[in-house]
Design an enzyme around this catalytic site. Structure first.
Site, PDB file in Angstrom:
ATOM      1  N   ARG A  83      -4.435   3.009   5.306  1.00 26.26           N
ATOM      2  CA  ARG A  83      -5.774   2.473   5.105  1.00 26.26           C
ATOM      3  C   ARG A  83      -6.790   3.242   5.941  1.00 26.26           C
ATOM      4  O   ARG A  83      -6.456   3.791   6.993  1.00 26.26           O
ATOM      5  CB  ARG A  83      -5.829   0.991   5.527  1.00 26.26           C
ATOM      6  N   ASP A 113       4.637  -9.852  -1.092  1.00 20.48           N
ATOM      7  CA  ASP A 113       4.735  -8.669  -0.242  1.00 20.48           C
ATOM      8  C   ASP A 113       4.686  -9.016   1.248  1.00 20.48           C
ATOM      9  O   ASP A 113       4.869  -8.146   2.096  1.00 20.48           O
ATOM     10  CB  ASP A 113       3.630  -7.671  -0.583  1.00 20.48           C
ATOM     11  N   LYS A 126       0.837  -1.194   0.000  1.00 22.74           N
ATOM     12  CA  LYS A 126       0.000   0.000   0.000  1.00 22.74           C
ATOM     13  C   LYS A 126       0.879   1.253   0.000  1.00 22.74           C
ATOM     14  O   LYS A 126       1.939   1.289   0.624  1.00 22.74           O
ATOM     15  CB  LYS A 126      -0.914   0.027   1.230  1.00 22.74           C
TER      16      LYS A 126
END
Length: 420
Positions: free
Chosen positions: A85, A193, A81
């Protein structure tokens, strides 16, 4: 075949901890897990690869644990990301967690076999943690330097990362520790990831088991990419979901059948359980007769049936065939609702409305003049049949189940009228 050899043949291994030790350990049954955070009310096809990895291990005789992140989902994983978030309320995350549990169930055998899978929610232990005890007993095993060096954190340092997301790898590491204690889980798998989080968990278990010489393992899966440079799992309509209410089986089938020739063999290896020998034969056909799209049809068939079942796959195939051949009239009302979910539509109560006016109502024409010209040129099809009579009314048209009228303008523009 050894499970690692099969995964290598399919290109499904990105990284492993101690390959030689892992190869030897997997010669006998092992318990492994993969985590799925509830960041939405459904899993999408980006989650499908790790789900199928758990299935592959179970078919090879190992015991999989599907971990739903009811606790970690409240924090948010910074991996992959570029920004923070949005935090969701506890009750929302728990509701999503329950839905994800339901979606995971069809892929794994949770009963009736010796290596029955487990479905666990990490809120069971994370939800009752006490801060001081956690920092003292668990936090002391994490070096700040090592945490900062993890790719998931390092890539976010310039853009900014909160302490909440920074601490995510500690929580995921604790998950691995708890699963090891509760179920003798010795292996964690995840996307590429997740490597930093997986190795952090392995290190925590080793540090917490001084004198026991516990050895655990990790394996990551490659990031799924598309040859045209666009993001895998995205369409013009957004993400491709596993929930049939969000992405219909027909739409799901269409995603796979439209796979690029350059990607289809890789996806057959990744997302199906077809033998490598059969996939290699399909690869030859892609090279010699790509226009047949045999590999794409096989990919769409296998994955749609795996996710949505035989009946939904057959329905998707019927809709696809009807649209390709123009045999709209062979479809049922339910199939029309599914196949034309995303096309412009309108509801009409007046059965004496002219077809010309109906074309305007549904957006197939902007004016009566344009509607008449389109019909006069033979560009308008009603339920698969060309219509040129501009005097026709809705009551004079053949309707599917006395309710549905599918309009096609030209080769690809579809519209749907529902009579009410």
């Amino acid at each position: 075949m050894h499970i690692l050899d099969d995964l290598k043949d399919r290109g499904l291994i990105y990284q492993t901890t101690g390959e030689e030790e892992l190869y030897k350990r997997l010669e006998s049954p092992i318990t492994l897990y993969c985590g799925f955070d509830p960041t939405a009310d459904s899993l999408h096809i980006g989650h499908l690869l790790p789900v199928l990895m758990l299935r592959r291990f179970q078919l090879a005789g190992h015991r999989p644990i599907a971990l739903v992140g009811g606790g970690t989902g409240l924090i948010g994983d910074p991996s992959g990301k570029t920004s923070e978030r949005t935090l969701n309320p506890v009750e929302v995350v728990q509701e999503w967690a329950e839905r994800i549990k339901e979606q995971l169930s069809p892929f794994l055998d949770f009963e009736g076999v010796e290596n029955s899978a487990l479905l666990v929610n990490n809120y069971e232990w994370l939800g009752s943690l006490k801060v001081i005890e956690f920092l003292r007993d668990i936090g002391k095993h994490f070096s700040l330097g090592a945490m900062l060096a993890k790719e998931s954190v390092e890539s976010r340092m310039e853009r900014g990362i909160s302490f909440s997301e920074f601490s995510y790898q500690i929580l995921q590491s604790y998950d691995f520790l708890k699963l090891n204690e509760l179920y003798n889980c010795e292996m964690q798998i995840g996307g590429s990831d997740q490597w930093g989080n997986i190795t952090a968990g392995s290190d925590l278990i080793r540090r917490m088991s001084v004198g026991e010489e516990k050895q655990v393992h990790g394996l990551t899966i490659p990031l799924v990419t598309k040859s045209d440079g666009t993001k895998f799992g995205k369409t013009e309509g957004g993400a491709v979901w596993l929930d049939p209410e969000k992405t219909s089986p027909y739409q799901f089938y269409q995603f796979w059948i439209n796979t690029d020739d350059r990607d289809v063999i890789k996806y057959l290896k990744y997302f199906t359980f077809l033998p490598i020998e059969e996939i290699n034969e399909l690869a030859k056909e892609v090279e010699t007769q790509p226009e047949k799209r045999t590999a794409q049809r096989m990919l769409a068939k296998e994955v749609t049936e795996l996710v949505h079942g035989v009946e939904a796959r057959e329905r998707a195939e019927r809709i696809t065939h009807a649209l390709f051949t123009g045999g709209i009239a062979t479809l049922t009302g339910a199939e029309i609702d599914e196949g034309f979910r995303d096309v412009p539509s309108a509801e009409i109560a007046d059965r004496e409305m002219t077809l010309v006016d109906a074309l305007i109502e549904v957006g197939a024409a902007s004016s009566r003049r344009q509607a008449r010209e389109s019909m006069g040129s033979g560009a308008i099809y009603i339920n698969g049949e060309r219509q040129t009579d501009t005097a026709l009314t809705i009551s004079q048209l053949d309707k599917i189940e006395d309710k549905y009228i599918v309009i096609r303008r030209g080769k690809r523009n579809y519209y749907l009228l529902r009579l009410v």
